[in-house]
Write a protein that holds these residues in place. Structure first.
Motif, short mmCIF file in Angstrom:
data_model
loop_
_atom_site.label_atom_id
_atom_site.label_comp_id
_atom_site.label_asym_id
_atom_site.label_seq_id
_atom_site.Cartn_x
_atom_site.Cartn_y
_atom_site.Cartn_z
N ARG A 156 -7.72 -3.87 3.16
CA ARG A 156 -6.57 -4.67 2.72
C ARG A 156 -5.78 -4.30 1.34
N GLU A 157 -6.28 -3.03 0.97
CA GLU A 157 -5.63 -2.36 -0.01
C GLU A 157 -5.49 -0.92 0.08
N ALA A 158 -4.61 -0.56 -0.92
CA ALA A 158 -4.17 0.94 -0.68
C ALA A 158 -4.85 1.65 -1.86
N THR A 159 -4.91 2.86 -1.50
CA THR A 159 -5.24 4.01 -2.37
C THR A 159 -4.01 5.12 -2.43
N VAL A 160 -3.68 5.40 -3.36
CA VAL A 160 -2.72 6.24 -3.61
C VAL A 160 -3.42 7.76 -3.87
N TRP A 161 -2.70 8.85 -3.16
CA TRP A 161 -3.05 10.10 -3.47
C TRP A 161 -1.67 10.73 -4.10
N ALA A 162 -1.89 11.34 -5.20
CA ALA A 162 -0.95 12.23 -6.00
C ALA A 162 -1.49 13.64 -6.19
N GLY A 163 -0.39 14.39 -6.19
CA GLY A 163 -0.59 15.83 -6.42
C GLY A 163 0.44 16.87 -5.69
N ASP A 164 0.01 18.13 -6.03
CA ASP A 164 0.77 18.80 -4.86
C ASP A 164 0.46 18.96 -3.55
N ALA A 165 1.66 18.90 -2.66
CA ALA A 165 1.43 18.74 -1.38
C ALA A 165 0.53 19.88 -0.61
N ALA A 166 0.89 20.86 -1.22
CA ALA A 166 0.00 22.17 -0.48
C ALA A 166 -1.42 21.75 -0.69
N ASP A 167 -1.97 21.50 -1.74
CA ASP A 167 -3.07 21.04 -2.16
C ASP A 167 -3.57 19.98 -1.24
N LEU B 233 -3.20 -2.15 -4.92
CA LEU B 233 -3.52 -0.72 -5.24
C LEU B 233 -5.07 -0.86 -5.68
N PHE B 234 -5.96 -0.36 -4.88
CA PHE B 234 -7.37 -0.26 -5.37
C PHE B 234 -7.83 0.84 -6.17
N ASP B 235 -7.15 2.04 -5.62
CA ASP B 235 -7.21 3.17 -6.68
C ASP B 235 -6.12 4.09 -6.59
N TYR B 236 -6.12 5.03 -7.62
CA TYR B 236 -5.25 5.95 -7.69
C TYR B 236 -5.96 7.27 -7.85
N ARG C 257 -9.64 4.68 -11.24
CA ARG C 257 -10.16 3.28 -11.34
C ARG C 257 -11.51 3.39 -12.10
N ASP C 258 -12.21 4.56 -11.92
CA ASP C 258 -13.67 4.35 -12.76
C ASP C 258 -13.87 5.82 -13.39
N GLY C 259 -12.67 6.60 -13.21
CA GLY C 259 -12.77 7.94 -13.88
C GLY C 259 -13.63 9.04 -12.97
N ALA C 260 -13.87 8.53 -11.86
CA ALA C 260 -15.06 9.76 -11.13
C ALA C 260 -14.24 10.98 -10.67
N ARG C 261 -15.05 11.85 -10.70
CA ARG C 261 -14.40 13.34 -10.30
C ARG C 261 -14.90 13.87 -9.19
#
Length: 280
Positions: free
Chosen positions: A63-74, A217-220, A236-240
């Motif tokens: 029931r929540e959303a996660t946004v993906w941001a970055g270059d479209a090709a990647d 929003l749950f995470d970005y 959300r937690d700085g995980a990479r």
């Protein structure tokens, strides 16, 4: 979470000298217990390997959303891997496509690398694609009803504002229409009860109204490039998660307990280990 001993709860454990009173009448017999019904374990959304899948599972919530941001090709190869992973886990994707970047052949190739039949993977993705801004609004209006008819385990809204950048859409109309789309995304995520991935290459600034009217929003997750290497960063937690190209079978950093999640590359060709022999 702090642990609380039973002895710390008042009345939880009787004192040794305290005895319950004896019943004055006949002791009632307890009904014989019936068979215990065990609930089936929830099917995982993604497979356990490669490491990108469990990392991404931790970035999703029902029931929540996660946004993906970055270059479209990647982002595009990651999306193709995500679709294939959902299919490999036996799930289904409901995709609202706004940028016309859906390539079934590449998704099939990603599925084949995961041991899934490409045709089966394609059947587990239900695609709704628009070609004008007003068509996208209509699709967003009916998305919740569509998922009620054809349930999915993951919802994906891919670059929906791309259609609203056309010259025939006035700036004030663009803001109003995207606000309506954001509201419909929120309703869809809530009614479907499933996690939603909103792919927005330009970030929240490119989607007016998403932060105000869209799903919770749950995470970005932001895709970054550092010294030629790709990194996914969860705010959300700085995980990479490092996107590292390496041949199949080669160990990555996660095998050595470095604390960094490393993903097996989805497009890296295997490295040659020897020269081909020549006949004769």
């Amino acid at each position: 979470m702090a642990a609380i001993a039973l002895s710390e709860l008042p009345g939880a454990i009787p004192r040794p000298d305290a005895r319950p009173p004896l019943p004055s009448g006949p002791v009632p017999t307890r009904p014989r217990p019936g068979p215990v019904r065990r609930r089936a374990a929830a099917r995982p959304l993604l497979p356990p390997e490669p490491a990108f899948f469990p990392w991404m599972t931790g970035r999703l919530a029902d029931r929540e959303a996660t946004v993906w941001a970055g270059d479209a090709a990647d982002i595009t190869p990651l999306l193709e891997l995500l679709y294939a992973g959902v299919a490999a886990a036996g799930g289904r994707v409901s995709l609202l496509e706004g940028a016309n970047r859906f390539d079934p052949y590449r998704i099939g190739a990603a599925a084949r690398r995961l041991g899934v039949d490409p045709t089966l993977a394609a059947r587990r993705i239900r695609l709704a694609r628009a070609f004008t801004a007003h068509q996208m609004v209509a699709l967003a209006d009916g998305w919740a009803a569509e998922i009620a008819r054809h349930p999915a385990t993951l919802l994906v809204a891919h670059n929906l504002p791309a259609l609203f950048d056309e010259e025939d859409v006035a700036p004030e109309e663009r803001i109003a229409l995207l606000g309506r789309v954001a509201d419909r995304l929120a309703r869809t995520a809530h009614r479907a009860g499933r996690p939603m991935v909103i792919v927005q290459p330009g970030g929240l600034a490119r989607f007016p109204g998403l932060a105000e009217h869209g799903p919770r929003l749950f995470d970005y997750v932001r895709l970054e490039r550092r010294a030629g290497a790709g990194w996914l960063v969860g705010l959300r937690d700085g995980a990479r998660c490092a996107l590292v190209g390496r041949p199949a079978g080669q160990h990555g950093l996660e095998a050595f307990g470095t604390g960094e999640e490393v993903m097996v590359a989805w497009d890296a060709p295997p490295r040659r280990t020897g020269r081909r022999s020549k006949p004769g």
